[in-house]
Design a protein around this motif. Structure first.
Motif, PDB file in Angstrom:
ATOM      1  N   THR A  50      12.605 114.417  46.860  1.00  0.00           N
ATOM      2  CA  THR A  50      12.403 115.511  47.788  1.00  0.00           C
ATOM      3  C   THR A  50      13.508 116.555  47.658  1.00  0.00           C
ATOM      4  O   THR A  50      13.258 117.731  47.426  1.00  0.00           O
ATOM      5  CB  THR A  50      12.364 114.971  49.219  1.00  0.00           C
ATOM      6  N   THR A  55      13.451 121.092  47.116  1.00  0.00           N
ATOM      7  CA  THR A  55      14.214 121.948  48.020  1.00  0.00           C
ATOM      8  C   THR A  55      15.253 122.825  47.331  1.00  0.00           C
ATOM      9  O   THR A  55      15.838 123.683  47.979  1.00  0.00           O
ATOM     10  CB  THR A  55      14.915 121.116  49.110  1.00  0.00           C
ATOM     11  N   GLU A  58      14.138 126.173  47.957  1.00  0.00           N
ATOM     12  CA  GLU A  58      14.395 126.671  49.300  1.00  0.00           C
ATOM     13  C   GLU A  58      15.880 126.888  49.556  1.00  0.00           C
ATOM     14  O   GLU A  58      16.272 127.828  50.252  1.00  0.00           O
ATOM     15  CB  GLU A  58      13.841 125.682  50.339  1.00  0.00           C
ATOM     16  N   ALA A 125       7.460 114.925  56.567  1.00  0.00           N
ATOM     17  CA  ALA A 125       8.080 114.661  55.264  1.00  0.00           C
ATOM     18  C   ALA A 125       7.037 114.190  54.259  1.00  0.00           C
ATOM     19  O   ALA A 125       7.024 114.638  53.100  1.00  0.00           O
ATOM     20  CB  ALA A 125       9.185 113.616  55.398  1.00  0.00           C
ATOM     21  N   ALA A 128       4.899 117.245  53.382  1.00  0.00           N
ATOM     22  CA  ALA A 128       5.623 118.230  52.569  1.00  0.00           C
ATOM     23  C   ALA A 128       5.798 117.759  51.134  1.00  0.00           C
ATOM     24  O   ALA A 128       5.635 118.541  50.178  1.00  0.00           O
ATOM     25  CB  ALA A 128       6.979 118.527  53.207  1.00  0.00           C
ATOM     26  N   THR A 129       6.153 116.491  50.944  1.00  0.00           N
ATOM     27  CA  THR A 129       6.332 115.995  49.585  1.00  0.00           C
ATOM     28  C   THR A 129       5.001 115.920  48.837  1.00  0.00           C
ATOM     29  O   THR A 129       4.945 116.179  47.628  1.00  0.00           O
ATOM     30  CB  THR A 129       6.993 114.607  49.587  1.00  0.00           C
ATOM     31  N   THR A 249      18.781 122.508  55.377  1.00  0.00           N
ATOM     32  CA  THR A 249      17.469 122.397  54.741  1.00  0.00           C
ATOM     33  C   THR A 249      17.366 121.143  53.887  1.00  0.00           C
ATOM     34  O   THR A 249      16.366 120.422  53.934  1.00  0.00           O
ATOM     35  CB  THR A 249      17.201 123.641  53.872  1.00  0.00           C
ATOM     36  N   SER A 253      16.346 115.240  53.050  1.00  0.00           N
ATOM     37  CA  SER A 253      16.133 114.381  51.893  1.00  0.00           C
ATOM     38  C   SER A 253      16.900 113.074  51.990  1.00  0.00           C
ATOM     39  O   SER A 253      16.673 112.162  51.203  1.00  0.00           O
ATOM     40  CB  SER A 253      16.528 115.117  50.608  1.00  0.00           C
ATOM     41  N   TRP A 399      10.061 121.646  55.849  1.00  0.00           N
ATOM     42  CA  TRP A 399      11.355 121.093  55.439  1.00  0.00           C
ATOM     43  C   TRP A 399      12.346 121.098  56.597  1.00  0.00           C
ATOM     44  O   TRP A 399      13.008 120.093  56.881  1.00  0.00           O
ATOM     45  CB  TRP A 399      11.930 121.895  54.269  1.00  0.00           C
ATOM     46  N   ASP A 400      12.493 122.249  57.289  1.00  0.00           N
ATOM     47  CA  ASP A 400      13.459 122.342  58.375  1.00  0.00           C
ATOM     48  C   ASP A 400      13.071 121.456  59.553  1.00  0.00           C
ATOM     49  O   ASP A 400      13.936 120.903  60.241  1.00  0.00           O
ATOM     50  CB  ASP A 400      13.607 123.794  58.837  1.00  0.00           C
ATOM     51  N   SER A 403      14.262 118.048  58.811  1.00  0.00           N
ATOM     52  CA  SER A 403      15.713 117.974  58.991  1.00  0.00           C
ATOM     53  C   SER A 403      16.075 117.830  60.465  1.00  0.00           C
ATOM     54  O   SER A 403      16.974 117.063  60.821  1.00  0.00           O
ATOM     55  CB  SER A 403      16.379 119.229  58.413  1.00  0.00           C
TER      56      SER A 403
END
Length: 486
Positions: A50, A55, A58, A125, A128-129, A249, A253, A399-400, A403
């Motif tokens: 990830t 990222t 990003e 997560a 997103a992945t 960001t 991961s 992503w955020d 986090s």
């Protein structure tokens, strides 16, 4: 039933860490079938892939070459929390990770809030992945067969733009949906099979990243590190502000640390293997992140990262002027992201299992198949939700949000250490302890997590508040009354 409201909110679940290795399993219990090596690979598999494969696109536009510091700050923060995880996982060897830690220390209400953070973290997560997986799959198909996945079949319906949310009818991101379905088929077969498959895929992933580092360093240019920090003319961030924003960001991961702890109820000798697995996974991940970040920044100017699809594969193609290195890396990324998505969905299902077992959500999430030893209905529900989000929603803000959930979980875990020490007193079981007493390392961990939170966007905070409001409502309408401790 005569408990006051405050007593209900702060009631804690007794900790049973005796005879965990050979305790007989009930017909509705998870099976202890995972050893130290596959457990460590679960952590590595949930982490590497990830932060590196996706990222960088990003994070680099925010920090420039100083993104290396961003990874280092995130690793130090994760390392402080890893020590707290290691101590708590020794004393509370159960599924549910930070949720179970919170329930045994700071009380039921905060544990349920923690569970909501974890569900948000793991669900987004995984989505997103899975979304990022389609970029590398498309790159692989293009280099191997000269064929692209049609745009209509790899574009989300709901897209975030500079002008707000846009809906594009007739579009679907099909590859992530296929990936989630494959993960679902594997997970319903059982945890041991999933962990073994994941360990194989992780070894392939590490080999591919070593391959990338060796070739990328052949095109290393020190001038790509100048200017090191984002200049005043940067798009959004300048200097250390960019480093902090990028660190926030990429921090998601390190979710792999939490994933190791979610497997506590399925690990052989958990009081030994879970702490070791957490620390070993962190060490492996940090080394690989730093190597790949330095190699990538040295091989390509920071300005080229923004909006770049299948970034690492493109870097190899540009460095060598040939397509075969990009083809190898894209194939490795396809396998790597499969393992990330697999273990992230696995973590989500085990957290739901732990919450249902405590009566705070529907018992349907607790039912375990006697044949495979896995929560099949739970897994199907999670995969349907993750697949829909991955297939129809843009990954811009995911992503955020992940986090935010990870940082909140890490803060609660750090708070739980001194509480657990105080509760156990002289009766504490001997084993791993955070060095420097119960306050120093947990205090540093909390401070580091709060520092990274300042780098997240206002949109992230807005969505987080909405999600937390829904969680609180669910607890008071259902969880409090149906809790097994009620």
């Amino acid at each position: 039933m005569n408990q006051t409201l405050v007593q209900k909110l702060t009631r804690t679940k007794p900790v049973d860490n005796k005879n965990t290795e050979h305790a007989p399993s009930s017909s509705n219990s998870l099976h202890r079938s995972i050893g130290l090596f596959p457990l460590t690979m679960i952590g590595v598999g949930a982490t590497i892939g990830t932060g590196i494969f996706f990222t960088m696109v990003e994070a680099v536009p925010k920090a420039g070459p100083s993104v290396i510091l961003s990874f280092l700050i995130a690793a130090i923060t994760a390392g402080l929390t890893a020590l707290c995880y290691a101590e708590l996982s020794f004393r509370i060897p159960a599924s549910g990770s930070s949720y179970s830690f919170a329930y045994a220390t700071v009380g039921e209400f905060l544990a349920f809030i923690m569970a909501a953070c974890l569900l948000l973290e793991y669900g987004l997560a995984a989505s997103a992945t899975a979304i990022g997986w389609s970029d590398y799959l498309n790159n692989f198909l293009n280099n191997a067969f000269g064929w692209h996945i049609p745009e209509l079949l790899r574009s989300p319906m709901i897209v975030s733009t500079a002008h707000g949310i846009e809906v594009h009818g007739g579009r679907v991101n099909l590859p992530p949906i296929i990936l989630v379905c494959l993960c679902c088929l594997l997970l319903v077969r059982g945890a041991k099979e999933s962990a073994t498959t994941n360990a194989i895929m992780v070894m392939v992933k590490l080999a591919i990243l070593i391959f990338f580092v060796v070739i990328a360093f052949s095109g290393f240019d020190i001038n790509n590190f100048h200017p090191f920090f984002s200049p005043d003319g940067g798009t959004h961030y300048t200097g250390m502000a960019g480093v902090t924003a990028a660190a926030a960001t990429v921090f998601f991961s390190f979710i792999g640390l939490d994933t190791v702890a979610t497997a506590g109820e399925e690990v052989r000798n958990p009081t030994r293997n879970v702490p070791i697995g957490i620390l070993a996974a962190l060490g492996i991940v940090t080394v690989f992140y730093m190597l790949v970040a330095v190699a990538a920044m040295g091989a390509q100017p920071a300005a080229k990262f923004a909006g770049q699809e299948a970034g690492l594969a493109v870097i190899l193609q540009n460095v060598t002027g040939q397509t075969w290195p990009a083809l190898v890396l894209a194939a490795g990324a396809v396998i790597s992201v499969f393992s990330v998505t697999l273990v992230t969905i696995y973590g989500q299902t085990r957290i739901l299992y732990a919450i249902a077992k405590d009566g705070l959500i529907s018992k349907s999430f607790q039912k375990v198949s006697p044949r495979t030893g896995s929560p099949v209905q739970n897994t199907l529900i999670v995969c349907i939700v993750v697949g829909l989000v991955a297939g129809f929603v843009d990954a811009t803000f995911l992503w955020d949000m992940v986090s935010m959930g990870t940082l909140t979980a890490f803060i609660v875990v750090s708070l739980a250490v001194p509480v657990m020490r105080r509760k156990e007193g002289e009766s504490a079981v001997k084993g791993f302890r955070v060095p420097g007493g119960p306050y120093f390392v947990p205090g540093l961990s909390i401070a580091a997590c709060l520092y990274l939170m300042f780098g997240l966007s206002m949109t992230t905070y807005t969505v987080f508040v909405i999600w937390m409001s829904a969680a609180i409502l669910t607890y008071f309408l259902y969880g409090m009354r149906h809790s097994r401790l009620n």
